[in-house]
Design an enzyme around this catalytic site. Structure first.
Site, PDB file in Angstrom:
ATOM      1  N   HIS A  11      33.297  76.694 -14.079  1.00 48.18           N
ATOM      2  CA  HIS A  11      34.000  76.683 -15.371  1.00 48.18           C
ATOM      3  C   HIS A  11      33.177  77.541 -16.332  1.00 48.18           C
ATOM      4  CE1 HIS A  11      36.351  75.257 -18.772  1.00 48.18           C
ATOM      5  NE2 HIS A  11      35.253  74.852 -19.366  1.00 48.18           N
ATOM      6  N   HIS A  16      28.134  71.750 -21.065  1.00 48.63           N
ATOM      7  CA  HIS A  16      28.251  73.211 -21.108  1.00 48.63           C
ATOM      8  C   HIS A  16      28.423  73.655 -22.553  1.00 48.63           C
ATOM      9  CE1 HIS A  16      32.468  71.967 -20.970  1.00 48.63           C
ATOM     10  NE2 HIS A  16      32.890  73.193 -21.210  1.00 48.63           N
ATOM     11  N   ASP A  51      33.947  69.725 -18.092  1.00 47.03           N
ATOM     12  CA  ASP A  51      35.195  70.425 -17.769  1.00 47.03           C
ATOM     13  C   ASP A  51      35.199  70.935 -16.329  1.00 47.03           C
ATOM     14  OD1 ASP A  51      36.012  69.948 -20.338  1.00 47.03           O
ATOM     15  OD2 ASP A  51      35.967  72.054 -20.988  1.00 47.03           O
ATOM     16  N   HIS A  59      30.703  75.393 -24.343  1.00 50.45           N
ATOM     17  CA  HIS A  59      31.951  75.594 -25.100  1.00 50.45           C
ATOM     18  C   HIS A  59      31.945  74.781 -26.391  1.00 50.45           C
ATOM     19  CE1 HIS A  59      34.313  77.120 -21.345  1.00 50.45           C
ATOM     20  NE2 HIS A  59      33.694  78.094 -21.994  1.00 50.45           N
ATOM     21  N   HIS A  78      38.230  65.888 -21.068  1.00 49.58           N
ATOM     22  CA  HIS A  78      39.525  65.982 -21.751  1.00 49.58           C
ATOM     23  C   HIS A  78      40.516  64.951 -21.228  1.00 49.58           C
ATOM     24  CE1 HIS A  78      39.037  69.889 -23.904  1.00 49.58           C
ATOM     25  NE2 HIS A  78      38.155  70.125 -22.935  1.00 49.58           N
ATOM     26  N   ASP A 129      34.095  73.163 -28.033  1.00 47.74           N
ATOM     27  CA  ASP A 129      34.688  71.821 -28.089  1.00 47.74           C
ATOM     28  C   ASP A 129      33.810  70.766 -27.416  1.00 47.74           C
ATOM     29  OD1 ASP A 129      35.512  73.226 -25.676  1.00 47.74           O
ATOM     30  OD2 ASP A 129      36.849  71.541 -25.258  1.00 47.74           O
ATOM     31  N   HIS A 130      32.627  71.194 -26.922  1.00 49.44           N
ATOM     32  CA  HIS A 130      31.674  70.230 -26.348  1.00 49.44           C
ATOM     33  C   HIS A 130      30.346  70.213 -27.101  1.00 49.44           C
ATOM     34  CE1 HIS A 130      34.153  69.480 -22.694  1.00 49.44           C
ATOM     35  NE2 HIS A 130      34.714  70.577 -23.198  1.00 49.44           N
TER      36      HIS A 130
END
Ligand SMILES: [Zn+2]
Ligand SMILES: [Zn+2]
Length: 254
Positions: A115, A57, A132, A59, A170, A61-62
């Site tokens: 998400h 996805h 996530d 985001h 995570h 942090d990905h």
């Protein structure tokens, strides 16, 4: 044929990127690179050359490593087709209809929104990269979907064979286990798993991967049918989605 080699790469505070190396073809993919540094170091350590960057996805942090890693390696960026505009440097958009191959290996894409609205999972043989959406003993927050949609996404993941390994985005497992115990303290498998996770985390060891079977036995978000959970929530006669929604709501403030 030798099996895929899969290595978690700790990124940022609690993210995992994953390297997937196929010794048969020497292709190497990274799933959800949060940042380039730790991924480049892990590649160097193994002597692997990056061929693909996969995103579950959009985001940051990905995907934060997409552009620098692509510039350094020429790797092809593969991510959710339905989120083309939000995935940095996307080359190949995929969805459930896409026949995507990693060299000779057919990879299944599952659409698991909620998400984010276009979240996907990649399934390589018996290894699922769930981003996530499904965590070890937890599930992702509902940023772009309803409880009903997330429950459908989780049910889709539960159709994978029990022995499927689950690689999530995570290291939230310890906190997730503690929350799960507030709902289902009588679940012996959950108590044992949480003890095991405490031991691992006190050594700094990753708690990934788990398996679909272990998640079904211990993850409260996959267990809205549990009598003990329903009693704990005072939702004995409710439908699964209502029980799931109440768990997600409580976890948001846990
Ligand atoms: Zn996310
Ligand atoms: Zn994340």
């Amino acid at each position: 044929m030798p099996a895929l080699e899969i290595e978690p790469v700790a990124c940022l505070r609690d993210n995992y990127a994953y390297l997937i190396h196929d010794p048969n073809t020497d292709l190497c993919a990274v799933v959800d690179p949060s940042e380039p540094g730790p991924v480049s170091n892990a590649l160097k350590r193994h002597g692997w050359r990056l061929s693909h960057i996969l995103n579950t996805h959009h985001h940051y942090d990905h995907t934060g490593g997409n552009v620098p890693l692509k510039e350094a390696s020429g790797a092809e960026v593969v991510g959710p087709r339905k989120d083309r505009e939000r995935i940095p440097a996307l080359d190949t958009g995929v969805d459930e209809e896409t026949n995507w191959r990693f060299g000779s290996l057919e990879v299944r894409v599952l659409e698991i929104p909620a998400h984010t609205r276009a979240h996907i999972a990649f399934v390589f043989d018996d290894a699922a990269f769930t981003g996530d959406t499904l965590f070890a003993m937890g599930c992702g927050r509902l940023f772009e979907g309803t409880p009903d949609l997330m429950w459908q996404s989780l049910c889709k993941l539960m159709t994978l064979p029990d022995e499927t390994r689950v690689y999530c985005g995570h290291e939230y497992t310890l906190n997730n286990g503690r929350f799960a115990l507030t709902l289902e303290p009588g679940n012996k498998a959950l108590r044992e798993r949480t003890r095991d996770v405490e031991a691992k985390r006190s050594q700094g060891t990753p708690t990934v991967p788990s398996t679909i079977g272990l998640e079904k036995a211990t993850n409260p978000f996959l267990r809205p049918g549990s009598a003990e959970i329903r009693q704990a929530l005072d939702l004995v006669g409710a439908d699964d989605v209502s029980v799931f929604a109440e768990m997600r709501r409580r976890k948001d403030s846990f």
